[in-house]
Scaffold this motif. Structure first.
Motif, PDB file in Angstrom:
ATOM      1  N   TRP A   1       5.431  -3.148   3.444  1.00 42.65           N
ATOM      2  CA  TRP A   1       5.394  -4.465   2.824  1.00 42.65           C
ATOM      3  C   TRP A   1       3.972  -4.927   2.511  1.00 42.65           C
ATOM      4  O   TRP A   1       3.722  -5.538   1.484  1.00 42.65           O
ATOM      5  N   ASN A   2       3.031  -4.614   3.406  1.00 34.74           N
ATOM      6  CA  ASN A   2       1.635  -4.973   3.138  1.00 34.74           C
ATOM      7  C   ASN A   2       1.159  -4.379   1.826  1.00 34.74           C
ATOM      8  O   ASN A   2       0.401  -4.993   1.096  1.00 34.74           O
TER       9      ASN A   2
ATOM     10  N   GLN B   1       1.932  -0.560  -9.360  1.00 35.41           N
ATOM     11  CA  GLN B   1       2.258  -1.593 -10.338  1.00 35.41           C
ATOM     12  C   GLN B   1       2.285  -0.920 -11.708  1.00 35.41           C
ATOM     13  O   GLN B   1       1.329  -0.257 -12.106  1.00 35.41           O
TER      14      GLN B   1
ATOM     15  N   LYS C   1       2.713  -6.291  -1.014  1.00 37.23           N
ATOM     16  CA  LYS C   1       2.025  -7.556  -1.242  1.00 37.23           C
ATOM     17  C   LYS C   1       0.672  -7.334  -1.930  1.00 37.23           C
ATOM     18  O   LYS C   1       0.259  -8.126  -2.752  1.00 37.23           O
ATOM     19  N   ALA C   2       0.005  -6.258  -1.529  1.00 35.41           N
ATOM     20  CA  ALA C   2      -1.318  -5.990  -2.099  1.00 35.41           C
ATOM     21  C   ALA C   2      -1.216  -5.759  -3.608  1.00 35.41           C
ATOM     22  O   ALA C   2      -2.095  -6.150  -4.362  1.00 35.41           O
ATOM     23  N   VAL C   3      -0.127  -5.108  -4.011  1.00 34.79           N
ATOM     24  CA  VAL C   3       0.017  -4.763  -5.427  1.00 34.79           C
ATOM     25  C   VAL C   3       0.760  -5.868  -6.174  1.00 34.79           C
ATOM     26  O   VAL C   3       0.486  -6.143  -7.336  1.00 34.79           O
TER      27      VAL C   3
ATOM     28  N   MET D   1      -2.067   3.139  -1.396  1.00 33.30           N
ATOM     29  CA  MET D   1      -1.418   4.189  -0.601  1.00 33.30           C
ATOM     30  C   MET D   1      -1.624   3.910   0.874  1.00 33.30           C
ATOM     31  O   MET D   1      -2.567   3.229   1.246  1.00 33.30           O
ATOM     32  N   ASN D   2      -0.777   4.481   1.696  1.00 31.93           N
ATOM     33  CA  ASN D   2      -0.939   4.294   3.139  1.00 31.93           C
ATOM     34  C   ASN D   2      -2.194   5.006   3.633  1.00 31.93           C
ATOM     35  O   ASN D   2      -2.713   5.904   2.967  1.00 31.93           O
TER      36      ASN D   2
ATOM     37  N   ILE E   1       0.985   9.586  -8.622  1.00 32.14           N
ATOM     38  CA  ILE E   1       1.022   8.143  -8.872  1.00 32.14           C
ATOM     39  C   ILE E   1       1.378   7.873 -10.341  1.00 32.14           C
ATOM     40  O   ILE E   1       2.302   7.130 -10.649  1.00 32.14           O
TER      41      ILE E   1
ATOM     42  N   VAL F   1      -0.051   2.994 -15.221  1.00 33.08           N
ATOM     43  CA  VAL F   1      -0.392   2.472 -13.893  1.00 33.08           C
ATOM     44  C   VAL F   1      -1.399   1.327 -14.052  1.00 33.08           C
ATOM     45  O   VAL F   1      -2.448   1.505 -14.670  1.00 33.08           O
ATOM     46  N   LEU F   2      -1.076   0.173 -13.494  1.00 36.11           N
ATOM     47  CA  LEU F   2      -2.008  -0.955 -13.554  1.00 36.11           C
ATOM     48  C   LEU F   2      -2.768  -1.110 -12.245  1.00 36.11           C
ATOM     49  O   LEU F   2      -3.896  -1.562 -12.216  1.00 36.11           O
ATOM     50  N   ASN F   3      -2.106  -0.729 -11.159  1.00 37.77           N
ATOM     51  CA  ASN F   3      -2.721  -0.874  -9.843  1.00 37.77           C
ATOM     52  C   ASN F   3      -1.869  -0.038  -8.885  1.00 37.77           C
ATOM     53  O   ASN F   3      -0.691   0.183  -9.145  1.00 37.77           O
ATOM     54  N   PHE F   4      -2.456   0.400  -7.811  1.00 37.74           N
ATOM     55  CA  PHE F   4      -1.653   1.130  -6.825  1.00 37.74           C
ATOM     56  C   PHE F   4      -2.327   1.075  -5.475  1.00 37.74           C
ATOM     57  O   PHE F   4      -3.517   0.780  -5.382  1.00 37.74           O
TER      58      PHE F   4
END
Lengths: 262, 437, 364
Positions: free
Chosen positions: A200-201, A111, A204-206, A123-124, A82, A118-121
């Protein structure tokens, strides 16, 4: 002259990048990971050394990343993919605010902030839908080569929607779509849509801020990239070999560590 | 509530609405599906039902500023709210509508983009998706002034309404119903009655109206009569051939769920009942040839109601009873306007989903016998744990006790992304073979 | 080191039966009045995450049911509960509610089953009164099986429960300040013994642990755990290896059940009710979201933690429903969140481990 290496041991491929002391890319190599991560790391390193025409002792520092990072005994440091993808993408495309990485086994959205931090991330989850694996399974069912899927889908005039999210259900759905004589290209386009929706989810989350870079093996699939660009409403940054971005980030970390140490 | 808005609401209710609606109906092109040759003549009352429900959603656009609006869960004691003249919206009913229009995945995806996990109830995801996007096949739902939830159908509705309350920053009233593990005792009942008493000042404040006990009694009486009428409607399916099918009942359920306590719902079921009785007298069935009679368990698979109706009709199999449709007559018929609070506490805490599984098994045995059921189709609904957890054992026990054949369909109420057509078809075909063997 | 660990569950249960004539009860998550059970010489043995492979339970429960419920049923079906004298099912969620009924109504297990309903928030005066009545109802039902409840015994057990909570709060406070020398793994291993040890045995262990480990600990990156329970346990190992310290938690099986300093009450039932309503906010009680956010922020403030890891059990509705709003609210206050969702006892996949590692790289 001093060099720095990054090795990304992924589920499918192992990638190595060598940087010069000026953080210029000297060479990269990509090998299949196969059954043994340590062997793959050795092989990738040997390959990239040959490519750069240097010897092992010239490498000052090695950072390993990817799933197999713990199986790289010669690494000086191990960092998650990441952080590496964020840094690698930032280095290549400095306006990158978001990285979408769709790999063989997993996908992630990161992000990225100032300096490639890294500000935010996100994962599936465990499920394979939304990863390269999903396409691999479907390519198999449709009897087309994985790397042809992108081209094929771009040729499709229409799109057959795939409703199932689960890989197993989608597989049987594809079988019946084939039986109903839907053109393969249209089914593939539907499959690409399904991956994009799934990822895409996470996007959107990030959130999307600034440029978007796509990395990982699936970024080579022009069909998926096109649909993602459509959904984003903007074009994405792509490296010619999107898999090596992680290894590049790792190499950059190796280089940075020597800078701060020196 | 401004005077003008009230006036507009009343105008739309009595005159403007029906006129506008009939114009819009004429403007719309009708898609006709080729009639399925296995079905008997369609129910005439369906037209009236459509009018009532369309009008209900249509009018909701004019409520803002004219009437207090509450969003209510399907099992909540809405009678209390009616006494304060709340305009009520049932998100579950709206969810079913979205499901039937095959909009489930689209609206769920919006909620998922906002972080709501795919494993959560799809009614809730649809509703949250509607909250975030404003999308709805009903045009637009009015923003509520109050949320009213009861955990007698699940705990999920409380988590879901709590989210809405947080986003909208409006009051949430919870009617907390102790689960009937062995028996509901006096302590449970007095706890519930006390809650009603605690609710009244809140309802008075939000609605701006004082509590009128007599009106409330009247509402309770109408609700009871409507529940009884709905029970009679369902009971007509004891006839052979059954004059309607459970797939019809899934649709005709809307008024008892969402207009309960209003005269319009009672009138509607009286009309429907009359038609059904005539059909029974004439021997008109939902199917031309009713060979087998089936029972349905759990909420409908809304996006498949039509397809499943066709599929079973081809086999000469009609669904004549369902635990789901039965839920609105099983207990609510015991409402008592002389002891409204206490009876409300009892009937709402004893609904099927707040009742132990032994009770459910006995209920199913009774329905199987009364309706002369040959087989059972069990919908295992991912969204609904209180309805689904226990079905595997129930299937086994019903086989052991009554020798009733059954099949389980793994599906969902509205999110067809988790539904496998191929897997379902295989299971159903095996069921058809077994039942005919 | 081993002095802080009691015997294994199985051995302990048998031993308790033999030496104290105690009645071991299987208790499902989460909130229940332990003190009443202790006072009636019952040993509550909580069933959260038994180390089993789910096989039999799959014949009774759908694939979309959480593994707390599945493992609990598996434990019963495998005959591992034969030593128990009864079961208690608190009303925690829809799945546990129906599990209770499956076990009691459908499975013919020939053991007494009790159900405990606790009123849901928002709390009103009716909630308090009803909770009190529920305590009394449970006690009188138990009396039919176990004989009369001695009120002075109950009083003592209430006090013991408060003492236990006091020591636990001490441990939590020291840990939050970085003044407890214990790894994450060890901390949870020690305190989770409270899920089956009798307070007579658990209290001395906790007191010993507190005395032994008090002292300046290494400075590690502070984080907060939220969710149901610290499982997979590998996550604790990983945090130890990554030099992160769980400085606080908001876990259902741990601090969400931790009693706050008591208000003196003459009547033991009233004391229990007071203590219950003073406990931290919880999803299974329908606590309003902002109370939960406030609770977490307060923990973050006094530990300097910059991140919260949510340990989610797959398919857990109460937890998953609050998650989006929790994450959003925490983010606004500058607190990062990570969601780790897995089934119990499935270990930490490479992917999940990477998530945790990347999260720490991010917040450091």
């Amino acid at each position: 002259m001093d060099y720095f290496a990054g090795i990304d041991v992924g589920a499918l491929s192992t990638d190595a990048v060598i940087l010069t002391a000026g953080s210029e890319v000297a060479a990269y190599s990509i090998v299949e990971t196969g059954a043994n991560s340590t062997d793959a790391a050795e092989e990738a390193l040997a390959g990239v050394l040959a490519e750069a025409e240097i010897v092992r002792s010239q490498i000052k520092r090695i950072v390993a990343t990817g799933y197999g990072r713990v199986s790289v005994p010669f690494a000086d440091k191990r960092v998650t993919e990441i952080s590496c993808h964020a840094l690698g993408a930032y280095h290549l495309f400095p306006d990158t605010g978001t990285v979408i990485d769709i790999g063989g086994q997993d996908s992630k959205v990161i992000q990225v902030g100032e300096g490639g931090k890294v500000l935010n991330f996100t994962m599936n989850d465990k499920c394979a839908a939304g990863t390269g694996r999903f396409l691999e399974v479907m390519a198999n069912k449709l009897q087309v080569a994985l790397d042809e899927m992108g081209e094929l889908s771009l040729r499709a005039g229409r799109e057959v929607p795939i409703s199932s999210v689960c890989t197993v259900f989608a597989e049987s759905e594809v079988v019946s779509l084939v039986a109903q004589n839907h053109p393969t290209e249209e089914i593939i386009r539907g499959l690409h849509r399904s991956i994009v929706n799934r990822v895409w989810n996470m996007v959107k989350a990030v959130g999307v801020n600034g440029g978007v870079a796509m990395t990982g093996g699936v970024a080579k699939n022009r069909g998926v990239v096109a649909l993602m660009e459509e959904k984003l409403g903007q074009s994405v940054h792509l490296h010619e070999e999107p898999q090596v971005v992680g290894a590049l980030g790792a190499a950059l970390l190796a280089w940075r560590a020597s800078q701060s140490a020196g | 509530m401004t005077f003008f808005k009230e006036l507009r609401f009343n105008f739309m209710k009595d005159l403007g609405g029906p006129a506008l609606m009939s114009i819009s109906r004429k403007g719309r092109k009708r898609r006709h599906r080729a009639p399925n040759p296995h079905f008997g003549p369609a129910l005439k009352s369906a037209t009236r039902l459509k009018e009532i429900m369309t009008r209900h959603y249509f009018l909701s656009r004019y409520t803002e500023g004219a009437k207090p609006v509450a969003w209510v869960t399907s099992g909540a004691p809405v009678e209390l709210l009616r006494a304060f003249d709340f305009y009520t919206i049932y998100p579950e009913n709206h969810g079913a509508l979205c499901g039937a229009k095959k909009l489930g995945p689209e609206l769920c995806a919006v909620a998922e983009e906002h972080g709501y996990h795919r494993d959560l109830c799809s009614y809730a995801r649809i509703d949250l998706g509607h909250y975030f996007s404003g999308k709805s096949p009903a045009g637009r739902l009015p923003k509520p002034d109050l949320l009213f939830a009861s955990n007698n159908i699940c705990q999920t509705v409380v988590y879901w309404y709590r989210a809405l309350a947080h986003y909208w920053d409006i009051p949430l009233i919870l009617f907390d119903t102790p689960y009937n593990f062995e028996e509901i005792n006096d302590s449970d009942v007095s706890y519930m009655v006390q809650q009603f008493e605690e609710m009244i000042p809140v309802l008075e404040q939000v609605s701006g109206q004082p509590f009128k006990y007599r009106n409330f009694q009247e509402v309770v009486r109408i609700a009871r009569d409507t529940s009884l009428a709905w029970g009679e409607v369902l009971a007509t399916m004891k006839a052979r051939p059954a004059p309607m099918s459970i797939f019809d009942a899934f649709v005709h359920l809307a008024p008892i769920v969402s207009l309960r306590g209003l005269p319009v719902a009672l009138e509607y079921y009286q009309t429907l009942l009359k038609e059904l009785k005539e059909r029974v007298d004439r021997g008109t069935g939902a199917l031309k040839d009713e060979r087998k009679r089936l029972m349905w368990d759990n909420i409908a698979i809304w996006y498949k109601v039509r397809d499943l109706a066709d599929l079973f009709a081809e086999q000469g199999m009609n669904f004549v009873t369902a635990t789901y449709t039965n839920a609105w007559t099983e207990t609510i018929r015991y409402l008592d306007d002389q002891r409204p609070m206490e009876s409300m506490a009892r009937v709402y805490s004893l609904v099927i989903l707040n009742n132990n599984l032994n009770h459910r098994l006995k209920l199913m045995e009774r329905l199987i016998n009364e309706f002369e059921v040959d087989g059972l189709v069990i919908h295992s609904a991912r969204s609904c744990k209180p309805y689904s957890v226990g079905q595997y054992d129930m299937k086994r026990l019903l086989m052991e006790r009554l020798g009733v054949l059954s099949v389980i369909i793994e599906a969902d109420i509205t999110d067809f992304r988790v539904y496998s057509e191929e897997q379902t078809r295989t299971r159903l075909e095996a069921f058809f073979e077994a039942i005919d063997a | 080191m081993t002095q802080f660990y009691g015997p294994s569950r199985k051995r302990y249960i048998r031993q308790q039966k033999q030496t104290h004539g105690r009645h071991p009860f299987g208790v499902f998550p989460a909130h229940y009045p332990r003190e009443i059970l202790w006072a009636m010489n019952v040993l509550p043995v909580e069933i959260w995450d038994p180390p089993l492979e789910v096989s039999h339970a799959n014949a009774h429960l759908q694939p979309y049911i959480c593994s707390v419920v599945k493992l609990g049923l598996e434990l019963i079906l495998q005959g591992q509960c034969d030593d128990l004298d009864g079961f208690l099912f608190p009303h925690t969620c829809d799945s546990i509610q129906n599990l209770a009924s499956i076990v009691y109504d459908y499975l013919d297990i020939k053991k007494p089953c009790y159900f405990f309903y606790h009123p849901k928030a928002p709390y009103r005066s009716s909630s308090r009164q009803y909770y009190l009545e529920q305590l009394q109802t449970l006690a009188s039902r138990l009396e039919k099986q176990l004989g009369p409840l001695d009120l002075s015994e109950l009083k003592q057990r209430v006090q013991q429960g408060e003492r236990l909570a006091y020591v636990l709060r001490e441990l939590y406070t020291l840990r939050a300040r970085g003044e407890l020398c214990a790894s994450n793994t060890e901390f949870y291993r020690v305190i989770r013994q409270g899920e089956y040890l009798h307070p007579d045995d658990f209290l001395p262990i906790l007191e010993g642990f507190l005395a032994d480990r008090k002292g300046q600990a290494d400075r590690l990156c502070p984080i907060i755990l939220s969710g149901i329970l610290p499982n997979p346990q590998e996550i604790l190992h990983l945090l130890d290896n990554l030099e992160a310290r769980v400085a606080e938690d908001d876990l259902l099986n741990c601090s969400r059940r931790l009693l706050q300093p008591p208000v003196a009450r003459e009547d033991p039932f009233e004391a229990l009710a007071e203590n219950y309503f003073a406990m931290p906010p919880c999803t299974t009680k329908d606590s309003p979201l902002m109370e939960r956010v406030g609770f977490l922020l307060q923990k973050a403030a006094h530990t300097d933690a910059r991140g919260v890891i949510f340990c989610m059990v797959k398919f857990c509705e109460p937890e998953f429903f609050d998650l989006p709003q929790m994450v959003e609210e925490l983010k606004e206050k500058g607190l990062a969140s990570l969601v780790v969702d897995s089934e119990l006892n499935q270990g930490l996949s490479g992917q999940l481990a990477t998530r945790v590692e990347a999260f720490l790289e991010m917040i450091r």
